[in-house]
Design a protein around this motif. Structure first.
Motif, mmCIF file in Angstrom:
data_model
loop_
_atom_site.group_PDB
_atom_site.id
_atom_site.type_symbol
_atom_site.label_atom_id
_atom_site.label_comp_id
_atom_site.label_asym_id
_atom_site.label_seq_id
_atom_site.Cartn_x
_atom_site.Cartn_y
_atom_site.Cartn_z
ATOM 1 N N ASP A 85 0.834 -1.202 0.000
ATOM 2 C CA ASP A 85 0.000 0.000 0.000
ATOM 3 C C ASP A 85 0.871 1.255 0.000
ATOM 4 O OD1 ASP A 85 0.993 0.106 2.572
ATOM 5 O OD2 ASP A 85 -0.929 -0.264 3.556
ATOM 6 N N THR A 86 0.220 2.403 0.072
ATOM 7 C CA THR A 86 0.917 3.687 -0.006
ATOM 8 C C THR A 86 1.976 3.855 1.078
ATOM 9 O OG1 THR A 86 -0.893 4.819 -1.148
ATOM 10 C CG2 THR A 86 0.605 6.190 0.142
ATOM 11 N N GLU A 88 3.662 1.678 2.762
ATOM 12 C CA GLU A 88 4.774 0.763 2.550
ATOM 13 C C GLU A 88 5.617 1.198 1.353
ATOM 14 O OE1 GLU A 88 7.436 -2.480 2.767
ATOM 15 O OE2 GLU A 88 6.202 -1.383 4.213
ATOM 16 N N THR A 126 -0.746 6.002 -4.541
ATOM 17 C CA THR A 126 -2.144 5.737 -4.216
ATOM 18 C C THR A 126 -2.367 4.241 -4.014
ATOM 19 O OG1 THR A 126 -2.830 7.601 -5.599
ATOM 20 C CG2 THR A 126 -4.543 6.018 -4.983
ATOM 21 N N THR A 127 -3.029 3.894 -2.929
ATOM 22 C CA THR A 127 -3.429 2.514 -2.693
ATOM 23 C C THR A 127 -4.667 2.192 -3.524
ATOM 24 O OG1 THR A 127 -2.583 2.571 -0.426
ATOM 25 C CG2 THR A 127 -4.173 0.837 -0.957
ATOM 26 N N CYS A 132 -0.632 -0.882 -5.165
ATOM 27 C CA CYS A 132 -0.580 0.580 -5.221
ATOM 28 C C CYS A 132 -0.026 1.028 -6.570
ATOM 29 C CB CYS A 132 0.266 1.160 -4.085
ATOM 30 S SG CYS A 132 2.038 0.869 -4.242
ATOM 31 N N ASP A 234 -3.166 9.585 -3.251
ATOM 32 C CA ASP A 234 -3.318 9.622 -1.790
ATOM 33 C C ASP A 234 -2.283 10.547 -1.166
ATOM 34 O OD1 ASP A 234 -5.326 7.746 -2.001
ATOM 35 O OD2 ASP A 234 -4.106 6.056 -1.336
#
Length: 247
Positions: A85-86, A88, A126-127, A132, A234
């Motif tokens: 995800d974002t 990470e 962005t996730t 992502c 994001d």
């Protein structure tokens, strides 16, 4: 491949066999079942149609192409990363969030500042379902080998840069190892690729002329809108000062 059924009908009338396998086991007739003219030939006795996984891929392609639409992608750089995800992605890149006046000025005029190198270090993350998307609407930074190698640790990613001069350039990196470079997302199946699998051929066929959607689909991402690509991610973040093009 070229969506010209009139020419196909002429070839068949002249004796061409649309059910002869020609590419990774696919025949023109069977591949047409996944395209815009699935009734072009019908399925004769003894020939198989699409299996459940292939039908699901066709439906997902229709959804994803519709969601992303016809993006104006010249100059766009992105990398689609599976399974992270974002937060990470930002951690792996040692990136620093960017906001405020500096970000507003960059969005309004990406090439208006004096420090181009600094601008090229700013990316959006962005996730989305499946992983992502790291993007840069004005440049190629996300596709840099060093960026993809860090993002792909323990997973895989597909990078893309829409080069205004030479067209879409794709890359595949798996667990830090570059497996493909100077690829052609959205270009359709490569008729000269003897290593292509049936899955490769179907994916390339479904996303002809849709390079960004192809990159997402290759990595197994399922975005529900185009926000991650069009410049409203994001998080905006700045890459650290290092040589990201060093393998």
């Amino acid at each position: 491949m070229d969506d010209q059924p009139d020419i196909v009908e002429g070839l068949v009338a002249a004796g061409a066999d649309p059910w002869r396998p020609v590419l990774a086991g696919w025949s023109p007739g069977r591949l047409s079942l996944a395209g815009p003219t699935p009734d072009l030939f019908g399925v004769p006795e003894g020939q198989r149609g699409l299996n459940a996984a292939e039908r699901a891929a066709v439906l997902e392609a229709k959804r994803l192409r519709a969601v992303l639409g016809d993006l104006h992608s010249d100059g766009l750089g992105l990398v689609c990363v599976a399974g992270i995800d974002t937060p990470e992605a930002i951690r792996r890149l040692d990136a620093t969030p960017v906001e405020g006046t500096r970000l507003h000025m960059l969005q309004e005029e990406p090439w208006g500042g004096e420090d181009i190198d600094e601008q090229m270090r700013i990316i959006g993350v962005t996730t989305v379902p499946g992983g992502c998307i790291v993007t840069q609407p004005w440049g190629y930074a996300p596709q840099a080998p060093g960026v993809q190698q860090r993002l792909s640790a323990g997973t895989f990613c597909y990078g893309m840069y829409a080069n205004p001069k030479s067209g879409n350039q794709g890359s595949i990196v798996r667990n830090g190892i570059i497996e493909g470079w100077d690829l052609h997302p959205g270009g359709g199946p490569d008729l000269d690729d003897d290593t292509a699998t049936p899955e490769d051929v179907l994916l390339a066929y479904l996303y002809r002329h849709h390079a960004v959607a192809y990159a997402c689909a290759w990595a197994g991402l399922r975005p529900t809108n185009a926000r991650a690509v069009t410049g409203y991610p994001d998080t905006w973040a700045e890459l650290p000062l290092r040589d990201h093009w060093k393998h």
